[in-house]
Design a protein around this motif. Structure first.
Motif, short mmCIF file in Angstrom:
data_model
loop_
_atom_site.label_atom_id
_atom_site.label_comp_id
_atom_site.label_asym_id
_atom_site.label_seq_id
_atom_site.Cartn_x
_atom_site.Cartn_y
_atom_site.Cartn_z
N PRO A 73 -6.26 0.91 13.19
CA PRO A 73 -6.81 -0.08 12.26
C PRO A 73 -5.75 -0.77 11.40
N TYR A 74 -4.83 -1.50 12.03
CA TYR A 74 -3.84 -2.23 11.24
C TYR A 74 -3.89 -3.71 11.59
N ASN A 86 18.89 -19.51 8.93
CA ASN A 86 19.14 -18.22 8.29
C ASN A 86 18.42 -17.06 8.99
N GLY A 87 17.59 -17.37 9.98
CA GLY A 87 16.91 -16.32 10.73
C GLY A 87 15.92 -15.51 9.92
N GLY A 88 15.44 -16.08 8.81
CA GLY A 88 14.53 -15.36 7.93
C GLY A 88 13.28 -14.88 8.65
N LEU A 89 12.92 -13.63 8.40
CA LEU A 89 11.75 -13.03 9.03
C LEU A 89 11.17 -12.02 8.05
N LEU A 90 9.84 -12.02 7.91
CA LEU A 90 9.18 -11.05 7.05
C LEU A 90 7.87 -10.64 7.70
N GLN A 91 7.58 -9.33 7.65
CA GLN A 91 6.34 -8.82 8.22
C GLN A 91 5.65 -7.93 7.20
N ILE A 92 4.37 -8.21 6.98
CA ILE A 92 3.54 -7.37 6.12
C ILE A 92 2.61 -6.58 7.03
N HIS A 93 2.69 -5.28 6.94
CA HIS A 93 1.86 -4.38 7.74
C HIS A 93 0.72 -3.89 6.84
N PHE A 94 -0.51 -4.28 7.18
CA PHE A 94 -1.70 -3.87 6.43
C PHE A 94 -2.36 -2.72 7.17
N ASP A 95 -2.62 -1.64 6.47
CA ASP A 95 -3.40 -0.56 7.06
C ASP A 95 -4.82 -0.64 6.49
N ALA A 96 -5.82 -0.61 7.36
CA ALA A 96 -7.24 -0.60 6.98
C ALA A 96 -7.63 -1.81 6.15
N LEU A 97 -7.17 -2.99 6.52
CA LEU A 97 -7.52 -4.22 5.79
C LEU A 97 -9.03 -4.45 5.78
N GLU A 98 -9.66 -4.28 6.92
CA GLU A 98 -11.11 -4.50 7.00
C GLU A 98 -11.87 -3.52 6.12
N THR A 104 -5.98 -4.44 -5.28
CA THR A 104 -4.53 -4.36 -5.46
C THR A 104 -4.07 -3.03 -4.90
N PHE A 105 -3.05 -3.09 -4.04
CA PHE A 105 -2.61 -1.91 -3.30
C PHE A 105 -1.10 -1.73 -3.46
N VAL A 106 -0.69 -0.47 -3.46
CA VAL A 106 0.73 -0.13 -3.55
C VAL A 106 1.39 -0.44 -2.21
N THR A 121 0.65 2.55 6.82
CA THR A 121 0.44 2.26 5.40
C THR A 121 0.56 0.75 5.21
N ILE A 122 0.44 0.32 3.97
CA ILE A 122 0.78 -1.07 3.64
C ILE A 122 2.27 -1.08 3.35
N ASN A 123 3.04 -1.81 4.14
CA ASN A 123 4.48 -1.85 3.96
C ASN A 123 5.04 -3.18 4.45
N ILE A 124 6.29 -3.43 4.12
CA ILE A 124 6.94 -4.71 4.43
C ILE A 124 8.33 -4.45 5.00
N ARG A 125 8.70 -5.28 5.96
CA ARG A 125 10.08 -5.29 6.43
C ARG A 125 10.51 -6.74 6.54
N CYS A 126 11.80 -6.98 6.35
CA CYS A 126 12.30 -8.35 6.47
C CYS A 126 13.72 -8.33 7.00
N ARG A 127 14.11 -9.49 7.52
CA ARG A 127 15.46 -9.66 8.05
C ARG A 127 16.05 -10.91 7.41
N ILE A 128 17.27 -10.79 6.92
CA ILE A 128 17.95 -11.95 6.35
C ILE A 128 19.37 -12.04 6.90
N TRP A 129 19.92 -13.24 6.82
CA TRP A 129 21.27 -13.49 7.30
C TRP A 129 22.24 -13.32 6.15
N ASP A 130 23.24 -12.48 6.32
CA ASP A 130 24.29 -12.30 5.33
C ASP A 130 25.42 -13.26 5.67
#
Length: 198
Positions: A73-74, A86-98, A104-106, A121-130
């Motif tokens: 259920p994600y 810059n290759g910017g990328l961000l992903q938000i992973h929602f657990d049990a959104l429905e 408001t969630f941690v 869980t609810i978590n985030i990952r991202c990629r940036i160009w240095d």
């Protein structure tokens, strides 16, 4: 005939690149209408979705919203900037959104994976160009490092909207911590794949 096609192709490419030069991304307003908008600052730099040129296999969508398999259920919001270089990328992973809906969630610790391999869980990952090192760096959310507020969840019209901010740490150097601020999204899952992100 070949010369004409070549000239037309070059003019078309030049027109596209001129339009790209005229476009300046901005942080969108916070809305709850299914406007298919997203924006945030990653370490002070604006990230918005921007479509790429694609390939013969598939288009390069600037923003996608995924739902996991029935037994997992994600949902995942994936944003990518294909145009700024810059290759910017961000992903938000929602657990049990429905199940959770509005609230408001941690934001929890990310293992820096996506899809079914991400922490459940609810978590985030991202990629940036240095720029200074000329490499991509992956950053992953830390435990209790911020919050995400789902301000609208309309399962009938497939709209999900909210705001977020958090701290993320470098996957390869946990001492390197940056912030994601002023995050906002307003997604209509019915129309997202048809939305263009210049």
């Amino acid at each position: 005939m070949k010369t004409t096609i070549l000239i037309l192709s070059l003019l078309l490419l030049q027109g596209c690149s001129e339009n790209d030069k005229d476009f300046t991304p901005t942080l969108p307003s916070i809305t709850q209408t299914g406007a298919n908008t997203f924006g945030c600052y990653v370490d002070g730099k604006l990230l918005t979705p921007r479509d790429g040129t694609g390939s013969t296999l598939s288009p390069d969508y600037g923003m996608l919203f995924f739902r996991g398999p029935d037994n997992s259920p994600y949902n995942e919001l994936r944003v990518r900037d294909y145009k700024s270089g810059n290759g910017g990328l961000l992903q938000i992973h929602f657990d049990a959104l429905e199940e959770n809906g509005v609230g408001t969630f941690v934001i929890n610790e990310s293992n820096c994976e996506n899809g079914i391999d991400a922490n459940p869980t609810i978590n985030i990952r991202c990629r940036i160009w240095d720029v200074s090192l000329q490499i991509f760096k992956w950053y992953c959310s830390v435990e209790n490092g911020g919050t995400i507020a789902v301000t609208k969840y309309d399962s009938d019209n497939r709209i999900v909207s909210g705001t977020f901010s958090c701290k993320v740490k470098n996957k390869d150097n946990p001492e390197d911590v940056i912030e994601i601020t002023q995050g906002r999204f307003d997604i209509n899952r019915f129309t997202l794949s048809k939305t263009e992100f210049p």
